[in-house]
Design a protein around this motif. Structure first.
Motif, PDB file in Angstrom:
ATOM      1  N   LYS A  91       7.259  13.638  -6.378  1.00  0.00           N
ATOM      2  CA  LYS A  91       5.962  12.962  -6.485  1.00  0.00           C
ATOM      3  C   LYS A  91       5.804  11.911  -5.391  1.00  0.00           C
ATOM      4  O   LYS A  91       6.755  11.496  -4.765  1.00  0.00           O
ATOM      5  CB  LYS A  91       5.834  12.287  -7.856  1.00  0.00           C
ATOM      6  N   LYS A  92       4.582  11.452  -5.261  1.00  0.00           N
ATOM      7  CA  LYS A  92       4.246  10.297  -4.419  1.00  0.00           C
ATOM      8  C   LYS A  92       4.678  10.451  -2.959  1.00  0.00           C
ATOM      9  O   LYS A  92       5.159   9.500  -2.348  1.00  0.00           O
ATOM     10  CB  LYS A  92       4.875   9.030  -4.988  1.00  0.00           C
ATOM     11  N   VAL A  93       4.568  11.657  -2.417  1.00  0.00           N
ATOM     12  CA  VAL A  93       4.857  11.837  -0.997  1.00  0.00           C
ATOM     13  C   VAL A  93       3.716  11.209  -0.206  1.00  0.00           C
ATOM     14  O   VAL A  93       2.553  11.296  -0.598  1.00  0.00           O
ATOM     15  CB  VAL A  93       4.999  13.335  -0.663  1.00  0.00           C
ATOM     16  N   ARG A  94       4.065  10.544   0.890  1.00  0.00           N
ATOM     17  CA  ARG A  94       3.045   9.834   1.647  1.00  0.00           C
ATOM     18  C   ARG A  94       2.885  10.396   3.047  1.00  0.00           C
ATOM     19  O   ARG A  94       3.687  11.209   3.511  1.00  0.00           O
ATOM     20  CB  ARG A  94       3.363   8.336   1.679  1.00  0.00           C
ATOM     21  N   LEU A  95       1.841   9.954   3.695  1.00  0.00           N
ATOM     22  CA  LEU A  95       1.499  10.491   5.005  1.00  0.00           C
ATOM     23  C   LEU A  95       1.017   9.360   5.899  1.00  0.00           C
ATOM     24  O   LEU A  95       0.221   8.520   5.470  1.00  0.00           O
ATOM     25  CB  LEU A  95       0.380  11.532   4.831  1.00  0.00           C
TER      26      LEU A  95
END
Ligand SMILES: [Zn+2]
Length: 346
Positions: free
Chosen positions: A50-54
């Protein structure tokens, strides 16, 4: 990315059951059908991530080419017609994974400091050294980044990003072997800053590179690096550090994707590369051909110093035969300049 010949396997997306192509080393998988990530354990179990960022990527193909041509046209040691003549042969957008950490460290250390005191009195007075025990502790906040793939060299120029600097390599051809210029160093990039939730639709035509380093492996790597850093710091706090113990507390761990552009261009039959930041278009790392007149300038500088040295020696030592050195140097400069004017390209 270079094409890998290794056998592909398939995994099932935990969210939508779509099949995901997996290479043997892949641990962090992306499902383009439902925009989610998962982590593949060594036991074959797949868990959602979860909560992968870019880091936002704001550029398109044309803007990247424009930024690259602008870079070609300015700066030192570049071939004068580079921006005009260079042919851009490949521009490819990729998103590469990093683990970003916010970690607090507390280091307890003890050691000895060398001290001196005077002992005795009168004629017997002398200085004596002794060791004084010392101990203390310090806390630090760290922002740390671990590249989530095993081999940074598979993406040309990525090492520059890891060290936090930029690397621009000038290609002197056969003129000066191994000569490097323009390597800059800077602050390591903070990937948590300005990142936003990962959204595939904000990244048109981009290849999402699967990660090969899972969270616990990345934590292990970060732990090792930070313990080393704290030990180095403690070693400077006393003359001799005997014990050093660091406790780490990871407050924030996130997988952050960084959009990059891989560019390949050709100039007079040779291929060069550039790695460009997808956010602001700055050149992270690149190589480029060196202009022909730049080489003349450099020859003149080197030969000029040798020539001046020769002239000075001839004058000081009163040896007229040494005047051959400056004359030979002037001849050499003239030769290189006329050869450049007549035959050299670039
Ligand atoms: Zn899915």
């Amino acid at each position: 990315m270079s094409k890998q010949a290794s056998a592909q396997l398939t995994a099932q997306c935990v969210e939508c059951d779509a099949s995901i192509q997996v290479l043997p080393d892949d641990r962090l998988l992306f499902c383009p059908s439902c925009d989610t990530f998962s982590q593949l354990g060594s036991d074959g179990q797949i868990l959602p991530l979860k909560k992968v960022r870019l880091q936002p990527g704001k550029l398109d193909n044309n803007e990247v080419e424009n930024m690259a041509r602008k870079w070609m046209a300015e700066g030192f040691w570049k071939a004068a017609d580079l921006a005009e003549v260079a042919k851009i042969t490949k521009v490819e957008a990729i998103a590469v994974p990093f683990w970003a950490f916010e970690i607090t460290s507390r280091t307890y250390w003890s050691g000895m400091n060398k001290r001196s005191r005077s002992v005795g009195s009168g004629d017997q007075r002398r200085s004596q050294t002794y060791w004084e025990p010392v101990s203390d502790d310090f806390s630090e906040e760290h922002r740390w980044t671990i590249y989530a793939r095993k081999d940074p060299s598979e993406i040309m120029g990525l090492e520059a990003l890891q060290k936090g600097g930029g690397a621009i390599r000038a290609d002197w051809g056969s003129y000066l072997l191994g000569f490097q210029s323009g390597a800059k160093s800077g602050q390591p990039r903070d990937l948590l800053l300005d990142s936003e939730p990962f959204r595939y639709d904000s990244l048109p035509d981009i290849q999402v590179v699967p990660g090969q380093v899972d969270r616990s492996e990345a934590e292990q790597q970060a732990k090792q690096a930070l313990e080393g850093l704290c030990r180095d710091k403690a070693n400077n706090l006393a003359d001799r550090v005997i014990d050093c113990d660091t406790a780490l507390d990871a407050k924030n761990v996130q997988l952050v994707y960084l959009p990059l552009w891989q560019m390949e261009y050709s100039y007079r039959g040779r291929l060069y590369h550039a790695l460009i930041d997808g956010g602001d278009g700055h050149i992270i790392s690149a190589n480029h051909p060196v202009g022909k007149w730049d080489k003349v300038v450099l020859t003149s500088m080197v030969v000029g110093i040798v020539g001046a040295g020769g002239a000075l020696a001839a004058w000081l030592a009163q040896m007229p035969s040494l005047w051959i050195i400056p004359y030979a140097c002037i001849g050499l400069m003239a030769l290189h300049a006329s050869w450049t004017a007549l035959f050299a390209k670039g």
